[in-house]
Design a protein around this motif. Structure first.
Motif, PDB file in Angstrom:
ATOM      1  N   GLU A   7       0.809  -1.196   0.349  1.00  0.00           N
ATOM      2  CA  GLU A   7       0.134  -0.315  -0.086  1.00  0.00           C
ATOM      3  C   GLU A   7       1.022   1.557   0.187  1.00  0.00           C
ATOM      4  OE1 GLU A   7      -3.461   2.028   2.626  1.00  0.00           O
ATOM      5  OE2 GLU A   7      -3.289   0.009   2.405  1.00  0.00           O
ATOM      6  N   VAL A   8       0.538   2.419  -0.926  1.00  0.00           N
ATOM      7  CA  VAL A   8       1.177   3.359  -1.201  1.00  0.00           C
ATOM      8  C   VAL A   8       0.554   4.785  -0.445  1.00  0.00           C
ATOM      9  CG1 VAL A   8       2.344   5.096  -2.261  1.00  0.00           C
ATOM     10  CG2 VAL A   8       2.413   2.694  -2.936  1.00  0.00           C
ATOM     11  N   VAL A  40      -1.731  -2.651  -3.583  1.00  0.00           N
ATOM     12  CA  VAL A  40      -3.355  -3.004  -3.822  1.00  0.00           C
ATOM     13  C   VAL A  40      -4.443  -1.663  -3.521  1.00  0.00           C
ATOM     14  CG1 VAL A  40      -3.235  -5.480  -2.876  1.00  0.00           C
ATOM     15  CG2 VAL A  40      -3.030  -4.038  -1.925  1.00  0.00           C
ATOM     16  N   ARG A  41      -3.478  -0.859  -2.785  1.00  0.00           N
ATOM     17  CA  ARG A  41      -4.243   0.363  -2.789  1.00  0.00           C
ATOM     18  C   ARG A  41      -3.641   1.639  -2.495  1.00  0.00           C
ATOM     19  NH1 ARG A  41      -8.821   0.647   1.847  1.00  0.00           N
ATOM     20  NH2 ARG A  41      -9.713  -0.786   0.388  1.00  0.00           N
ATOM     21  N   LYS A  42      -3.921   2.564  -3.168  1.00  0.00           N
ATOM     22  CA  LYS A  42      -2.536   4.256  -2.735  1.00  0.00           C
ATOM     23  C   LYS A  42      -4.178   4.774  -2.288  1.00  0.00           C
ATOM     24  CE  LYS A  42      -1.202   3.696  -7.303  1.00  0.00           C
ATOM     25  NZ  LYS A  42      -0.821   4.058  -8.901  1.00  0.00           N
ATOM     26  N   SER A  43      -3.516   5.245  -1.104  1.00  0.00           N
ATOM     27  CA  SER A  43      -4.133   6.533   0.103  1.00  0.00           C
ATOM     28  C   SER A  43      -3.180   8.410  -0.261  1.00  0.00           C
ATOM     29  CB  SER A  43      -4.392   5.784   0.725  1.00  0.00           C
ATOM     30  OG  SER A  43      -5.064   4.214   0.761  1.00  0.00           O
ATOM     31  N   ARG A  62      -4.066  -4.505   5.840  1.00  0.00           N
ATOM     32  CA  ARG A  62      -4.251  -5.615   4.264  1.00  0.00           C
ATOM     33  C   ARG A  62      -2.680  -5.248   3.663  1.00  0.00           C
ATOM     34  NH1 ARG A  62      -7.739  -0.197   4.208  1.00  0.00           N
ATOM     35  NH2 ARG A  62      -6.281   1.323   3.982  1.00  0.00           N
ATOM     36  N   ALA A  63      -1.618  -5.170   3.998  1.00  0.00           N
ATOM     37  CA  ALA A  63      -0.483  -5.305   3.015  1.00  0.00           C
ATOM     38  C   ALA A  63       0.624  -5.624   3.555  1.00  0.00           C
ATOM     39  CB  ALA A  63       0.134  -3.596   2.908  1.00  0.00           C
ATOM     40  N   ASP A  64       1.696  -6.135   3.195  1.00  0.00           N
ATOM     41  CA  ASP A  64       2.799  -6.323   3.700  1.00  0.00           C
ATOM     42  C   ASP A  64       3.957  -5.030   3.600  1.00  0.00           C
ATOM     43  OD1 ASP A  64       2.501  -9.318   3.569  1.00  0.00           O
ATOM     44  OD2 ASP A  64       2.048  -8.959   1.136  1.00  0.00           O
ATOM     45  N   ILE A  65       3.939  -4.825   2.844  1.00  0.00           N
ATOM     46  CA  ILE A  65       4.637  -3.146   2.770  1.00  0.00           C
ATOM     47  C   ILE A  65       4.277  -2.482   2.782  1.00  0.00           C
ATOM     48  CG2 ILE A  65       6.122  -2.606   1.077  1.00  0.00           C
ATOM     49  CD1 ILE A  65       6.981  -5.204  -0.437  1.00  0.00           C
TER      50      ILE A  65
END
Length: 417
Positions: A7-8, A40-43, A62-65
């Motif tokens: 996720e970024v 999987v997602r950008k916020s 929800r993310a590993d990184i």
């Protein structure tokens, strides 16, 4: 092999206010994809402590990184470092290497280190320091329950340097990532729904590790095949096998792959067949010429063009017969044919193409509503004309007319190969 998810997060009120454009997330996602990490997602979140803590918790679930950019400057509104220290239950301490780096940064520019900039060397005790080779704010690497958090400056050139070296390498060492292979198939002159119907059975029979996405744009649909596995060569071969099947279904609509454009395909066909081209435009008002002319080296095949918008210009510049215009009108197969044939004669080229139509918003009739367009292709052996109905949006009609002219060239020259 386990899928590694990222996720970024971008931090800063200026992003939410629309005062700057966020280019970081797109670049980061593309780089992660290259090492087999799926975003999987950008916020985006503003400079508010509670909101940042909340989004960090959500991302961790929800993310590993978790990749974070922004909020690392020296001013009071830059909260990221302090919030990360809170999130990871850590104090802040001057990091010696960070202090040496920021001191050298100012010294090399003939400036003294101020107290506010000295504080940029303060880092959470439990983070790994990441040097900033292009700025003053260091990056931070945290590990928690098998997950990695990385915080970087929001300034794009600083972030990119840090991400390229060492972060991407460290992520590859920390996680065993799969190979992600993309292949783009580009189609033209077929709508997304019609295309989906034609290839539905093929799509349903794709292997489970190969996914299809539809990416429509003006007059075109890109089909992206994404394969995931452990061996790049095997994946490439498997995807190519699927493309060969696809070509038996919609080959007439496929014009290229990956970075191909219609303009480059047309240019390559003209060069390979040693042909030259001239263009006569009315309703497309130069857009066909612009499209072909933007390709470097187009002088090898593009001899010239005439924008003959008014009927008198069609007569004077292109030699369209007054009788043709009187009998059939400017927007007609007969006029389009004469325009294509005559512009070829004017410039002594192998190929001539033409467009004439009603771009709107006015000028339509019951017989010829707004969006009615005729295009034509002429060479030494044939003249081909085609009628289009492109809708009521003026700019869209102009763009689609150019697209269809390019495709008519592609299709006709392709048959001649």
């Amino acid at each position: 092999m386990k899928e590694i998810l990222a996720e970024v997060i971008t931090i800063g009120d200026e992003i939410l206010y629309g005062q700057i454009t966020d280019t970081n997330t797109q670049w980061i996602s593309a780089e992660l994809d290259k090492i087999g990490v799926k975003t999987v997602r950008k916020s985006s979140v503003g400079d508010q402590r509670a909101r940042i803590l909340e989004i960090l918790q959500e991302a961790e679930s929800r993310a590993d990184i978790i990749i974070i950019t922004g909020g690392l400057g020296p001013t009071k509104d830059d909260l990221t470092k302090h919030i990360l220290a809170e999130y990871f239950n850590s104090g802040l301490t001057i990091h010696q290497q960070a202090l040496e780096d920021v001191t050298a940064f100012f010294r090399n520019r003939g400036k003294e280190l101020t107290e506010i900039n000295r504080k940029q060397a303060e880092l959470p005790d439990n983070c790994t320091f990441i040097s900033n080779k292009r700025g003053t704010a260091p990056g931070m690497w945290f590990e928690k329950n098998g997950k990695v958090f990385v915080s970087m400056p929001g300034v794009p050139h600083e972030m990119k340097a840090m991400m390229s070296d060492p972060i991407l390498g460290k992520l590859q060492q920390y996680f065993r990532t799969p190979v992600i292979y993309h292949k783009m198939i580009k189609t033209v002159a077929i709508g997304e729904s019609v295309l989906a119907t034609k290839i539905e059975q093929w799509e349903d029979n794709l292997p489970s590790h190969i996914k299809l996405a539809y990416l429509p744009t003006t007059g075109q649909v890109r089909l992206r095949l994404t394969a995931t596995g452990e061996n790049a060569e095997i994946l490439q071969n498997q995807v190519q096998q699927q493309i060969e099947v696809l070509k038996t279904l919609v080959t007439e609509y496929i014009y290229g792959y990956d970075e191909d454009t219609l303009e480059t395909i047309v240019g390559n066909l003209l060069v390979s067949q040693q042909k030259t081209i001239a263009i006569a435009e009315s309703c497309s008002v130069g857009y066909v010429t612009y499209s072909i002319g933007q390709i470097p080296g187009c002088s090898r095949y593009l001899m010239g063009s005439i924008v003959a918008y008014h009927n008198q210009a069609k007569i004077n510049q292109l030699g369209v017969k007054a009788e043709t215009l009187s009998a059939y009108g400017a927007v007609s197969e007969e006029t389009a044919r004469e325009m294509a044939e005559n512009v070829r004669s004017v410039f002594s080229t192998s190929v001539g193409v033409a467009s004439t139509g009603i771009a709107g918003p006015d000028g339509g009739t019951t017989e010829k509503p707004v969006g009615t367009v005729w295009i034509a292709y002429a060479d030494e052996t044939q003249t081909v004309a085609k009628k289009l109905q492109l809708g009521t949006d003026r700019m869209l009609t102009i763009q689609l007319t150019a697209l269809h002219v390019l495709n008519l060239i592609r299709q006709t020259l392709g048959i001649q190969q």
